[in-house]
Design a protein around this motif. Structure first.
Motif, PDB file in Angstrom:
ATOM      1  N   THR A 187      -4.729  -3.331   1.015  1.00  0.00           N
ATOM      2  CA  THR A 187      -4.481  -1.833   0.807  1.00  0.00           C
ATOM      3  C   THR A 187      -2.850  -1.482   1.166  1.00  0.00           C
ATOM      4  O   THR A 187      -2.423  -1.825   2.249  1.00  0.00           O
ATOM      5  CB  THR A 187      -5.264  -0.926   1.519  1.00  0.00           C
ATOM      6  OG1 THR A 187      -6.753  -1.342   1.307  1.00  0.00           O
ATOM      7  CG2 THR A 187      -5.153   0.341   1.278  1.00  0.00           C
ATOM      8  N   PHE A 188      -2.337  -0.935  -0.042  1.00  0.00           N
ATOM      9  CA  PHE A 188      -0.888  -0.529   0.435  1.00  0.00           C
ATOM     10  C   PHE A 188      -0.714   0.971   0.289  1.00  0.00           C
ATOM     11  O   PHE A 188      -1.292   1.565  -0.628  1.00  0.00           O
ATOM     12  CB  PHE A 188       0.087  -1.139  -0.775  1.00  0.00           C
ATOM     13  CG  PHE A 188       0.123  -2.514  -0.972  1.00  0.00           C
ATOM     14  CD1 PHE A 188       0.926  -3.244  -0.061  1.00  0.00           C
ATOM     15  CD2 PHE A 188      -0.832  -3.393  -1.603  1.00  0.00           C
ATOM     16  CE1 PHE A 188       1.033  -4.593  -0.349  1.00  0.00           C
ATOM     17  CE2 PHE A 188      -0.825  -4.590  -1.867  1.00  0.00           C
ATOM     18  CZ  PHE A 188       0.191  -5.438  -1.139  1.00  0.00           C
ATOM     19  N   THR A 189      -0.116   1.600   1.347  1.00  0.00           N
ATOM     20  CA  THR A 189       0.257   2.811   1.333  1.00  0.00           C
ATOM     21  C   THR A 189       1.832   3.084   1.135  1.00  0.00           C
ATOM     22  O   THR A 189       2.507   2.494   2.020  1.00  0.00           O
ATOM     23  CB  THR A 189      -0.329   3.553   2.754  1.00  0.00           C
ATOM     24  OG1 THR A 189      -1.538   3.141   2.782  1.00  0.00           O
ATOM     25  CG2 THR A 189      -0.239   4.962   2.682  1.00  0.00           C
ATOM     26  N   PHE A 190       2.266   4.218   0.636  1.00  0.00           N
ATOM     27  CA  PHE A 190       3.432   4.427   0.044  1.00  0.00           C
ATOM     28  C   PHE A 190       3.731   5.940   0.736  1.00  0.00           C
ATOM     29  O   PHE A 190       3.109   6.809   0.451  1.00  0.00           O
ATOM     30  CB  PHE A 190       3.743   4.234  -1.333  1.00  0.00           C
ATOM     31  CG  PHE A 190       3.704   2.812  -1.652  1.00  0.00           C
ATOM     32  CD1 PHE A 190       4.507   1.725  -1.519  1.00  0.00           C
ATOM     33  CD2 PHE A 190       2.275   2.416  -2.298  1.00  0.00           C
ATOM     34  CE1 PHE A 190       4.152   0.597  -2.063  1.00  0.00           C
ATOM     35  CE2 PHE A 190       2.071   1.244  -2.785  1.00  0.00           C
ATOM     36  CZ  PHE A 190       3.079   0.296  -2.642  1.00  0.00           C
ATOM     37  N   SER A 191       5.213   6.119   1.082  1.00  0.00           N
ATOM     38  CA  SER A 191       5.572   7.622   1.304  1.00  0.00           C
ATOM     39  C   SER A 191       5.944   8.102  -0.027  1.00  0.00           C
ATOM     40  O   SER A 191       6.190   9.624  -0.045  1.00  0.00           O
ATOM     41  CB  SER A 191       6.470   7.551   2.393  1.00  0.00           C
ATOM     42  OG  SER A 191       7.689   6.655   1.970  1.00  0.00           O
ATOM     43  N   GLU A 192       6.344   7.705  -1.126  1.00  0.00           N
ATOM     44  CA  GLU A 192       6.820   8.039  -2.321  1.00  0.00           C
ATOM     45  C   GLU A 192       5.856   7.786  -3.380  1.00  0.00           C
ATOM     46  O   GLU A 192       5.242   6.768  -3.398  1.00  0.00           O
ATOM     47  CB  GLU A 192       8.014   7.759  -2.874  1.00  0.00           C
ATOM     48  CG  GLU A 192       9.158   7.665  -1.593  1.00  0.00           C
ATOM     49  CD  GLU A 192       9.924   8.845  -1.771  1.00  0.00           C
ATOM     50  OE1 GLU A 192      10.235   9.322  -2.936  1.00  0.00           O
ATOM     51  OE2 GLU A 192      10.404   9.541  -0.516  1.00  0.00           O
ATOM     52  N   PRO A 193       5.652   8.468  -4.409  1.00  0.00           N
ATOM     53  CA  PRO A 193       4.923   8.006  -5.505  1.00  0.00           C
ATOM     54  C   PRO A 193       5.507   6.528  -6.255  1.00  0.00           C
ATOM     55  O   PRO A 193       6.649   6.540  -6.477  1.00  0.00           O
ATOM     56  CB  PRO A 193       5.058   9.085  -6.767  1.00  0.00           C
ATOM     57  CG  PRO A 193       5.477  10.209  -5.946  1.00  0.00           C
ATOM     58  CD  PRO A 193       6.173   9.861  -4.815  1.00  0.00           C
TER      59      PRO A 193
END
Ligand SMILES: Nc1ncnc2c1ncn2[C@@H]1O[C@H](COP(=O)(O)OP(=O)(O)OP(=O)(O)O)[C@@H](O)[C@H]1O
Length: 328
Positions: A255-261
């Motif tokens: 699972t990867f989470t990003f702060s920008e789209p």
């Protein structure tokens, strides 16, 4: 030294079979019909002192029933069981003094008391002399780094803090065996890692035998050298944990989470996208491609990454598919 030994251990439960509907209920009042359910069947098990063993299996496999028989809460239907040389269901005082049970979903603590008073109450329950209590308490309070929580009311502790206290309360009397049922349930990654660290420490330094039940394969992989997989009450694998995963685990979930789209790049290896939003991507890849996936997506500067093992149900299915010569 053998600390746990069972042979042909079996537990059958009788349960009331109710027919559907109102008429069924009335019939049930006149003539009760029962069905037998075998929760544990013909189980042979030997555990040596100091081992750290993972007990895994899907829901309803028979893990809790087995632990209940090993701790004497219920008596077996047939077969033999010896724990620390005792027949557990005799519930002898000397036997009960030598093991502990910690359940992630059930608390043994006294919620209205402070942590210090709760531990003191456990001192009385175990009948520990003052000096022994103090040295054990101080050892664990330092190990778990909970000095600041001693005067706090138990009910105000966070889940992770409470689990540390559950473990301290269970370990105060230095039991020879500890049965842990889902000790990291509901905890975040940091707290789970901490709890795992403590358990490894206790097993290594104190030589405590630990039987761990967990649905989190990460716990089992990180801690248990040996794993026992149970399904429908029977042992379908008993052996090295690394070999179990090497052989029967094929995929990893990342699972990867990003702060920008963020858009996913084209991946030139087999990968299944399980969830995709502008800020989050959940991808299942063959385990040999996990490193490649991480390398590729690191360029996109994720703020968080978690790598999860496959669920126990999937591993159990593969043990059946690939033939059951997993029993060591
Ligand atoms: N007291 C009982 N009466 C009747 N059946 C029971 C009883 N306790 C357990 N069972 C049945 O025995 C089987 C094994 O249950 P057990 O609780 O040991 O499984 P488990 O592996 O611990 O499952 P889970 O991971 O969901 O906690 C289940 O089918 C359950 O419905």
């Amino acid at each position: 030294m053998e600390i746990i030994k069972t042979a042909g251990l079996t537990k059958n439960f009788k349960r009331f079979k109710k027919q559907a509907g109102m008429i069924g209920s009335i019939k049930g009042l006149i003539k009760r019909e029962y069905e037998e359910k075998q929760a544990v069947g013909n189980l042979d098990l030997t555990i040596q002192e100091g081992e750290f063993v993972g007990l895994i299996g899907p829901n309803g496999a028979g893990k809790t029933t087995l632990v209940k028989m090993l701790t004497g809460i219920i008596a077996p239907t047939s077969g033999s069981v010896s724990v620390l040389g005792y027949y557990p269901n005799d519930l002898e005082h000397e036997f009960k003094q030598q093991y502990a049970v910690v359940m992630g979903q059930k608390s043994q603590l006294f919620f209205e008391l402070t942590v210090e008073d709760t531990l003191r109450l456990f001192k009385e329950i175990y009948g520990l002399p003052e000096e022994e209590y103090k040295s054990s308490r101080d050892y664990f309070v330092k190990l778990f780094q909970v000095q600041d929580l001693m005067h706090v009311q138990v009910r105000t502790l966070s889940l992770g803090e409470r689990m540390k206290m559950e473990l301290i309360a269970a370990l105060l009397h230095n039991p020879k065996i500890i049965f842990l049922d889902e000790p990291t349930i509901g905890l975040d990654a940091v707290a789970s890692k901490q709890i795992r660290g403590f358990l490894a420490d206790i097993n290594e330094r104190r030589g405590t035998t630990i039987i761990l039940t967990s649905h989190y394969m990460e716990d089992i992989k990180a801690l248990c050298k040996r794993s026992i997989v149970i399904n429908h009450g029977c042992k379908i694998y008993d052996g090295d944990t690394e070999k179990l995963f090497e052989r029967f685990q094929k995929f990893k979930k990342v699972t990867f989470t990003f702060s920008e789209p963020t858009l996913l790049p084209n991946l030139d290896f087999e990968a299944r996208i399980l969830e995709q939003t502008p800020y989050k991507k959940v991808i299942m890849v063959p385990k040999e491609n996990a490193a490649g996936l991480l390398r590729e997506l690191m360029n996109l500067l994720p703020t968080d990454i978690t790598v999860e093992e496959e669920e126990i149900g999937t591993i159990v299915e593969r043990i059946y598919q690939e033939g059951g010569d997993g029993l060591a």
